[in-house]
Design a protein around this motif. Structure first.
Motif, PDB file in Angstrom:
ATOM      1  N   PRO A   1       1.859  -3.234   1.467  1.00  0.00           N
ATOM      2  CA  PRO A   1       0.438  -3.005   1.751  1.00  0.00           C
ATOM      3  C   PRO A   1      -0.450  -3.981   0.998  1.00  0.00           C
ATOM      4  O   PRO A   1      -0.220  -4.268  -0.179  1.00  0.00           O
ATOM      5  CB  PRO A   1       0.225  -1.577   1.260  1.00  0.00           C
TER       6      PRO A   1
ATOM      7  N   ILE B   1      -4.845  -5.178   0.678  1.00  0.00           N
ATOM      8  CA  ILE B   1      -6.222  -4.838   1.043  1.00  0.00           C
ATOM      9  C   ILE B   1      -6.649  -5.739   2.201  1.00  0.00           C
ATOM     10  O   ILE B   1      -6.491  -6.956   2.152  1.00  0.00           O
ATOM     11  CB  ILE B   1      -7.156  -5.006  -0.156  1.00  0.00           C
TER      12      ILE B   1
ATOM     13  N   PRO C   1      -3.526  -2.357  -2.926  1.00  0.00           N
ATOM     14  CA  PRO C   1      -4.630  -1.375  -2.883  1.00  0.00           C
ATOM     15  C   PRO C   1      -4.799  -0.601  -4.184  1.00  0.00           C
ATOM     16  O   PRO C   1      -5.904  -0.185  -4.524  1.00  0.00           O
ATOM     17  CB  PRO C   1      -4.239  -0.449  -1.730  1.00  0.00           C
TER      18      PRO C   1
ATOM     19  N   VAL D   1      -6.468  -0.922   4.581  1.00  0.00           N
ATOM     20  CA  VAL D   1      -5.192  -1.507   4.160  1.00  0.00           C
ATOM     21  C   VAL D   1      -4.514  -2.168   5.359  1.00  0.00           C
ATOM     22  O   VAL D   1      -4.542  -1.639   6.469  1.00  0.00           O
ATOM     23  CB  VAL D   1      -4.268  -0.430   3.550  1.00  0.00           C
TER      24      VAL D   1
END
Length: 423
Positions: A58, A60, A69, A90
């Motif tokens: 993941p 941002i 994140p 995300v």
């Protein structure tokens, strides 16, 4: 490793030498420099490291440096995290998107690798004091991934200095901004030992910051050389284009030829003889078979089979892939042709050294027509057992005749591109 899977698919001949060092370096979290002559598979090895990354991670959404994140690092992402909290957008990035590569050239700048002020963002009204005006370079943009820097010595020394903090402190500085970016990155560089003196050098503080220096090498065994040629050479084409068959014994001739060139005192050992030499030789031999088949009018529905006669013409095109000693200037083709004959003779001894070739030799006294006694056994020892095509039989007979000629059991007259074997 526990599953017994292939960690570096497509890498041949490094299992017991190079790859254990690479694995230990990766487990230790070290940056790596691969040191070796040209054509040893350094870049190929680096690119296989992508397969070791997690499939997805993941980031941002919209972040230039792939911030996580839970721990945003850049000013933009910290601002968005404070604003949106758990609703922070995300994006999931695949492992292929987390690999960066740059060929180090003398014109590479600090802005290319590390970053610089983005004049477009300044023109939009932002002040120079705003950290969001920074345009990040290739290294921080590969955050949470792998970055490859090929031919590191070609990078100007003042540019190498810009990598010092990246490798050790994991932070970057851009135009007066001191940014503490906890980069999560593996940097892998490649270099040729000759480059240390001929084209440039790696500055000592930078070498010291690489956690591991791993030496690569050319295939140690003939089996590895054969496997590499078989894997990499594109000797046939699918679909509409014609193809060519490259028999096992000719692949072995090319492999032995490559090894003899590497070992020859006439070749510059510091430069090395690339694996691309053998691959190009195999592809050129197959192409020569296609050309020959078209010129002599072989049936279009039969796949051409490469023969010994398709090997000598490729020497001229291969000459440019070898750096010779100054004392051998003007004798390049002569040296390569001699080594090719040696490779053919060595392959003949290995494949047909103990074979009964009296039936083939007898054809020189009975007019040379009809079946060749023992041909099936010859083809079997050349890896063509059970095959019945005319092209394969011709390739087997011609190889046997060439071997007998090289061992002085036959003579050969060559003129106008035609060879005639005699007793």
């Amino acid at each position: 490793m526990r599953a017994g899977q292939d960690r570096f698919p497509g890498i041949v001949g490094f299992d017991q030498t190079v790859l254990p060092h690479v694995e230990r370096a990766l487990v230790a979290g070290h940056d790596i420099i691969l040191l070796g002559e040209r054509g040893q598979g350094k870049t190929r090895l680096i690119r296989t490291l992508v397969g070791l990354l997690d499939e997805w991670t993941p980031t941002i959404t919209g972040c230039e440096i792939n911030d996580h994140p839970y721990s945003p690092a850049c000013a933009r992402c910290r601002r968005l995290a404070a604003k949106f909290g758990d609703d922070l957008p995300v994006t999931w990035r695949g492992k292929d998107d987390r690999y960066g590569e740059k060929l180090a050239t003398p014109d590479t700048s600090v802005g290319d690798l590390i970053g610089d002020i983005d004049p477009v963002k300044v023109a939009e009204g932002r002040t120079l004091g705003d950290p969001e005006t920074i345009h990040f370079g290739l290294v921080p943009r590969t955050n949470r991934g792998i970055f490859s820097l090929n031919e590191l010595p070609d990078l100007a020394e003042r540019i190498q200095v810009a990598l010092l903090n990246v490798l050790e402190e994991r932070d970057i500085g851009v135009r007066g901004y001191s940014l503490r970016l906890p980069l999560d990155i593996v940097l892998v560089a490649s270099a040729n030992p000759e480059d240390y003196t001929n084209r440039g050098r790696i500055i000592t503080p930078l070498k010291d910051r690489f956690g591991a220096e791993v030496r690569t090498h050319y295939p140690i065994s003939l089996e590895d050389e054969l496997a590499l040629i078989t894997q990499e050479a594109e000797v046939s084409w699918d679909g509409k284009d014609p193809g060519a068959e490259l028999p096992e014994h000719l692949v072995e001739v090319i492999a032995r030829f490559t090894r003899l060139v590497r070992e020859s005192p006439a070749a510059d050992a510091r430069s090395g003889v690339s694996a691309r030499f053998a691959i190009a030789a195999a592809e050129a031999a197959a192409a020569a078979a296609v050309r020959r088949a078209a010129l002599v009018g072989e049936a279009a529905d039969e796949i051409p089979v490469a023969r010994v006669c398709d090997l000598p013409p490729i020497v001229t095109t291969l000459r440019g892939k070898v750096e010779f000693e100054v004392s051998e200037e003007g004798r390049e083709e002569e040296i390569l042709s001699h080594l090719l004959r040696r490779a053919t003779a060595d392959t003949f001894r290995a494949r047909l050294g103990g074979a009964d070739l009296t039936g083939l030799l007898a054809k020189f006294t009975d007019g040379g027509t009809g079946e060749v006694p023992g041909l099936a056994r010859i083809m079997a020892r050349l890896g063509m057992e059970g095959r019945e095509s005319f092209g394969e039989a011709a390739a087997a007979i011609e190889f046997a005749l060439e071997g007998l000629y090289l061992l002085r059991r036959l003579s050969k007259d060559t003129s106008d591109g035609t060879a005639v074997y005699r007793t």
